[in-house]
Design an enzyme around this catalytic site. Structure first.
Site, PDB file in Angstrom:
ATOM      1  N   ARG A  24       0.806  -1.208   0.000  1.00  0.00           N
ATOM      2  CA  ARG A  24       0.000   0.000   0.000  1.00  0.00           C
ATOM      3  C   ARG A  24       0.843   1.263   0.000  1.00  0.00           C
ATOM      4  O   ARG A  24       0.383   2.318  -0.434  1.00  0.00           O
ATOM      5  CB  ARG A  24      -0.941   0.015   1.209  1.00  0.00           C
ATOM      6  CG  ARG A  24      -0.216   0.035   2.522  1.00  0.00           C
ATOM      7  CD  ARG A  24      -1.062   0.310   3.729  1.00  0.00           C
ATOM      8  NE  ARG A  24      -0.225   0.337   4.920  1.00  0.00           N
ATOM      9  CZ  ARG A  24       0.499   1.373   5.300  1.00  0.00           C
ATOM     10  NH1 ARG A  24       0.475   2.495   4.602  1.00  0.00           N
ATOM     11  NH2 ARG A  24       1.269   1.304   6.379  1.00  0.00           N
ATOM     12  N   TRP A  83       4.801   8.577  15.560  1.00  0.00           N
ATOM     13  CA  TRP A  83       3.444   8.480  15.032  1.00  0.00           C
ATOM     14  C   TRP A  83       3.033   9.707  14.212  1.00  0.00           C
ATOM     15  O   TRP A  83       1.891   9.782  13.742  1.00  0.00           O
ATOM     16  CB  TRP A  83       2.453   8.294  16.189  1.00  0.00           C
ATOM     17  CG  TRP A  83       2.280   6.865  16.598  1.00  0.00           C
ATOM     18  CD1 TRP A  83       2.950   6.187  17.566  1.00  0.00           C
ATOM     19  CD2 TRP A  83       1.354   5.918  16.041  1.00  0.00           C
ATOM     20  NE1 TRP A  83       2.514   4.887  17.661  1.00  0.00           N
ATOM     21  CE2 TRP A  83       1.528   4.704  16.734  1.00  0.00           C
ATOM     22  CE3 TRP A  83       0.397   5.990  15.036  1.00  0.00           C
ATOM     23  CZ2 TRP A  83       0.768   3.566  16.442  1.00  0.00           C
ATOM     24  CZ3 TRP A  83      -0.360   4.859  14.759  1.00  0.00           C
ATOM     25  CH2 TRP A  83      -0.161   3.667  15.443  1.00  0.00           C
ATOM     26  N   TYR A 125      -4.499   1.169  19.104  1.00  0.00           N
ATOM     27  CA  TYR A 125      -4.077   0.263  20.165  1.00  0.00           C
ATOM     28  C   TYR A 125      -4.663   0.511  21.559  1.00  0.00           C
ATOM     29  O   TYR A 125      -5.510  -0.230  22.041  1.00  0.00           O
ATOM     30  CB  TYR A 125      -2.544   0.289  20.255  1.00  0.00           C
ATOM     31  CG  TYR A 125      -1.863  -0.194  19.011  1.00  0.00           C
ATOM     32  CD1 TYR A 125      -1.749  -1.558  18.739  1.00  0.00           C
ATOM     33  CD2 TYR A 125      -1.333   0.703  18.093  1.00  0.00           C
ATOM     34  CE1 TYR A 125      -1.122  -2.015  17.587  1.00  0.00           C
ATOM     35  CE2 TYR A 125      -0.709   0.259  16.935  1.00  0.00           C
ATOM     36  CZ  TYR A 125      -0.600  -1.100  16.681  1.00  0.00           C
ATOM     37  OH  TYR A 125       0.006  -1.536  15.540  1.00  0.00           O
ATOM     38  N   ARG A 157      -7.160 -19.723  29.933  1.00  0.00           N
ATOM     39  CA  ARG A 157      -6.667 -19.637  28.548  1.00  0.00           C
ATOM     40  C   ARG A 157      -7.234 -18.413  27.841  1.00  0.00           C
ATOM     41  O   ARG A 157      -7.198 -18.324  26.618  1.00  0.00           O
ATOM     42  CB  ARG A 157      -7.022 -20.920  27.807  1.00  0.00           C
ATOM     43  CG  ARG A 157      -6.317 -22.149  28.364  1.00  0.00           C
ATOM     44  CD  ARG A 157      -6.582 -23.384  27.519  1.00  0.00           C
ATOM     45  NE  ARG A 157      -7.951 -23.873  27.684  1.00  0.00           N
ATOM     46  CZ  ARG A 157      -8.314 -24.814  28.560  1.00  0.00           C
ATOM     47  NH1 ARG A 157      -7.422 -25.333  29.394  1.00  0.00           N
ATOM     48  NH2 ARG A 157      -9.566 -25.230  28.631  1.00  0.00           N
ATOM     49  N   ARG A 158      -7.751 -17.487  28.626  1.00  0.00           N
ATOM     50  CA  ARG A 158      -8.368 -16.278  28.060  1.00  0.00           C
ATOM     51  C   ARG A 158      -7.680 -15.003  28.562  1.00  0.00           C
ATOM     52  O   ARG A 158      -8.300 -13.953  28.628  1.00  0.00           O
ATOM     53  CB  ARG A 158      -9.853 -16.249  28.420  1.00  0.00           C
ATOM     54  CG  ARG A 158     -10.608 -17.491  27.944  1.00  0.00           C
ATOM     55  CD  ARG A 158     -12.042 -17.514  28.426  1.00  0.00           C
ATOM     56  NE  ARG A 158     -12.700 -18.758  28.038  1.00  0.00           N
ATOM     57  CZ  ARG A 158     -13.961 -19.066  28.328  1.00  0.00           C
ATOM     58  NH1 ARG A 158     -14.697 -18.202  29.033  1.00  0.00           N
ATOM     59  NH2 ARG A 158     -14.489 -20.216  27.946  1.00  0.00           N
ATOM     60  N   CYS A 177      -0.939  -3.404  13.951  1.00  0.00           N
ATOM     61  CA  CYS A 177       0.002  -4.403  13.436  1.00  0.00           C
ATOM     62  C   CYS A 177       0.200  -5.510  14.472  1.00  0.00           C
ATOM     63  O   CYS A 177      -0.047  -6.668  14.195  1.00  0.00           O
ATOM     64  CB  CYS A 177       1.329  -3.746  13.069  1.00  0.00           C
ATOM     65  SG  CYS A 177       1.199  -2.559  11.709  1.00  0.00           S
ATOM     66  N   ARG A 198       0.266  -9.053  12.638  1.00  0.00           N
ATOM     67  CA  ARG A 198      -0.211  -9.344  11.288  1.00  0.00           C
ATOM     68  C   ARG A 198       0.721  -8.780  10.224  1.00  0.00           C
ATOM     69  O   ARG A 198       0.830  -9.298   9.109  1.00  0.00           O
ATOM     70  CB  ARG A 198      -1.610  -8.768  11.079  1.00  0.00           C
ATOM     71  CG  ARG A 198      -1.619  -7.251  11.098  1.00  0.00           C
ATOM     72  CD  ARG A 198      -2.860  -6.600  10.531  1.00  0.00           C
ATOM     73  NE  ARG A 198      -2.698  -5.155  10.568  1.00  0.00           N
ATOM     74  CZ  ARG A 198      -2.231  -4.424   9.561  1.00  0.00           C
ATOM     75  NH1 ARG A 198      -1.886  -5.005   8.427  1.00  0.00           N
ATOM     76  NH2 ARG A 198      -2.100  -3.120   9.680  1.00  0.00           N
ATOM     77  N   ASN A 209       8.886  -3.780  18.658  1.00  0.00           N
ATOM     78  CA  ASN A 209       7.835  -4.721  19.037  1.00  0.00           C
ATOM     79  C   ASN A 209       8.342  -5.768  20.027  1.00  0.00           C
ATOM     80  O   ASN A 209       7.657  -6.095  21.000  1.00  0.00           O
ATOM     81  CB  ASN A 209       7.263  -5.415  17.804  1.00  0.00           C
ATOM     82  CG  ASN A 209       6.685  -4.469  16.779  1.00  0.00           C
ATOM     83  OD1 ASN A 209       6.940  -4.611  15.576  1.00  0.00           O
ATOM     84  ND2 ASN A 209       5.919  -3.482  17.221  1.00  0.00           N
ATOM     85  N   HIS A 239       8.000  -8.481   6.515  1.00  0.00           N
ATOM     86  CA  HIS A 239       8.572  -7.916   5.299  1.00  0.00           C
ATOM     87  C   HIS A 239       9.738  -6.982   5.585  1.00  0.00           C
ATOM     88  O   HIS A 239       9.887  -6.440   6.681  1.00  0.00           O
ATOM     89  CB  HIS A 239       7.504  -7.177   4.480  1.00  0.00           C
ATOM     90  CG  HIS A 239       6.631  -6.278   5.298  1.00  0.00           C
ATOM     91  ND1 HIS A 239       5.420  -6.703   5.836  1.00  0.00           N
ATOM     92  CD2 HIS A 239       6.778  -4.992   5.697  1.00  0.00           C
ATOM     93  CE1 HIS A 239       4.864  -5.713   6.503  1.00  0.00           C
ATOM     94  NE2 HIS A 239       5.679  -4.651   6.447  1.00  0.00           N
ATOM     95  N   LEU A 240      10.543  -6.819   4.550  1.00  0.00           N
ATOM     96  CA  LEU A 240      11.661  -5.880   4.545  1.00  0.00           C
ATOM     97  C   LEU A 240      11.435  -4.943   3.372  1.00  0.00           C
ATOM     98  O   LEU A 240      11.333  -5.388   2.223  1.00  0.00           O
ATOM     99  CB  LEU A 240      12.984  -6.636   4.377  1.00  0.00           C
ATOM    100  CG  LEU A 240      14.270  -5.817   4.428  1.00  0.00           C
ATOM    101  CD1 LEU A 240      14.492  -5.210   5.812  1.00  0.00           C
ATOM    102  CD2 LEU A 240      15.462  -6.692   4.035  1.00  0.00           C
ATOM    103  N   TYR A 241      11.308  -3.648   3.655  1.00  0.00           N
ATOM    104  CA  TYR A 241      11.071  -2.689   2.579  1.00  0.00           C
ATOM    105  C   TYR A 241      12.275  -2.620   1.643  1.00  0.00           C
ATOM    106  O   TYR A 241      13.418  -2.776   2.078  1.00  0.00           O
ATOM    107  CB  TYR A 241      10.740  -1.314   3.154  1.00  0.00           C
ATOM    108  CG  TYR A 241       9.328  -1.216   3.665  1.00  0.00           C
ATOM    109  CD1 TYR A 241       8.261  -1.051   2.788  1.00  0.00           C
ATOM    110  CD2 TYR A 241       9.050  -1.327   5.026  1.00  0.00           C
ATOM    111  CE1 TYR A 241       6.948  -0.986   3.244  1.00  0.00           C
ATOM    112  CE2 TYR A 241       7.740  -1.263   5.496  1.00  0.00           C
ATOM    113  CZ  TYR A 241       6.698  -1.089   4.592  1.00  0.00           C
ATOM    114  OH  TYR A 241       5.407  -1.032   5.041  1.00  0.00           O
ATOM    115  N   ALA A 295       8.126   3.807   5.904  1.00  0.00           N
ATOM    116  CA  ALA A 295       7.181   3.807   4.796  1.00  0.00           C
ATOM    117  C   ALA A 295       5.797   4.102   5.365  1.00  0.00           C
ATOM    118  O   ALA A 295       5.338   3.424   6.278  1.00  0.00           O
ATOM    119  CB  ALA A 295       7.191   2.463   4.072  1.00  0.00           C
TER     120      ALA A 295
END
Length: 296
Positions: A24, A83, A125, A157-158, A177, A198, A209, A239-241, A295
């Site tokens: 994108r 940001w 977020y 588990r929640r 993300c 994602r 992260n 990914h790697l830009y 990016a």
């Protein structure tokens, strides 16, 4: 093997065999689908050493998210500018006023009304973590619920918080993300944390992260009376830009150094009361920084 080699191996795989994809942003990437990394927090705090990671910036962002923040003014007041690109682009498109980034940021800080109009990122977020809207007009504080479960039902588990609110994605400056966090308490009293991401900017975003996942796991352990275990990170579209290839190659020429240790000031009684002054990294000795363009 040094734990950071997991990250360097990811960069190698992306350079050597990443799928060439348009995206994108128009920059283009080399990408793979699905990658896992694990870090034992007993072996040190996983802030990468093959380039300097500005960990205070990362931690300020995580503390802002935990507060439920959604306006860049709160970040800019702490000299965190990561940001700005998204609201600045929106401002330029909607007003045709070509303010520089510095001018825009100065107005955000100086003018609360301007910040309310142009600095708001939508329900990103922290807004989802702390103020998930319900159909009856109420809100759910997912982070507070995680804390409650860690103390009252640690085998659940929640023990999860999630930012992927489908109904509000179109209101966000950028869809989340790192979209879901889950926590696990072992029978010997160790707290581990996991993140599902994602979309992963492997050069610029991923080091933040990983450090932030480790930080929030430490803070939750501190507030719920556990020792730390490990963190597990799952990347999906990793990914790697294309304009980061040379920087990644430079990083691959370097050898990892010993991870630092995290020091948290004792006596902070609430997860939501931590400030950057309460947190320190001891013996962080990285290689020099590597600059690259984000990016948008």
């Amino acid at each position: 093997m040094h734990p950071e080699q997991q990250y360097l191996e990811l960069l190698r795989r992306l350079i050597a065999g990443g799928d060439l994809r348009l995206d994108r942003t128009g920059v283009g990437t080399r990408a793979l689908f699905g990658y896992e990394m694990r870090f034992d927090l007993a072996r040190g705090f996983p802030v990468f050493t093959t380039k300097r990671v500005y960990w205070k910036t990362a931690f300020k962002e995580m503390l802002w998210m935990l507060s439920g923040g959604r306006n860049i003014r709160e970040l800019l007041q702490q000299n965190v500018r990561i940001w700005t690109d998204w609201p600045l682009r929106r401002y330029r498109e909607e007003t045709s006023d070509n303010l520089t980034q510095t001018e825009f940021e100065q107005r955000i800080v100086a003018d609360a009304d301007f910040a309310a109009r142009w600095g708001d990122l939508g329900p990103v977020y922290g807004a989802q973590w702390r103020h998930w809207k319900t159909s009856d007009g109420g809100e759910i504080d997912q982070v507070a619920e995680v804390l409650r479960l860690l103390k009252e039902n640690p085998s659940s588990r929640r023990i999860i918080w999630d930012a992927w609110n489908v109904a509000e994605l179109d209101q966000m400056a950028l869809p989340p993300c790192h979209k879901q966090y889950q926590f696990f308490v072992s029978s010997d009293g160790r707290l581990s944390g996991a993140c599902i991401q994602r979309s992963v900017d492997s050069l610029l975003g991923l080091p933040f992260n990983i450090a932030n996942l480790a930080l929030v796991t430490h803070l939750l352990a501190e507030q719920s009376g556990y020792r730390v275990g490990e963190i597990v990170w799952y990347g999906l579209d990793v990914h790697l830009y294309s304009n980061h290839l040379e920087q990644a190659r430079t990083q691959l020429e370097r050898q990892p150094r010993i991870f630092p240790s995290l020091k948290i000031r004792p006596g902070v009684t609430s997860l939501f009361d931590y400030r950057i002054e309460d947190i320190d990294l001891v013996d962080y000795d990285p290689h020099p920084p590597i600059s690259a363009e984000v990016a948008v």
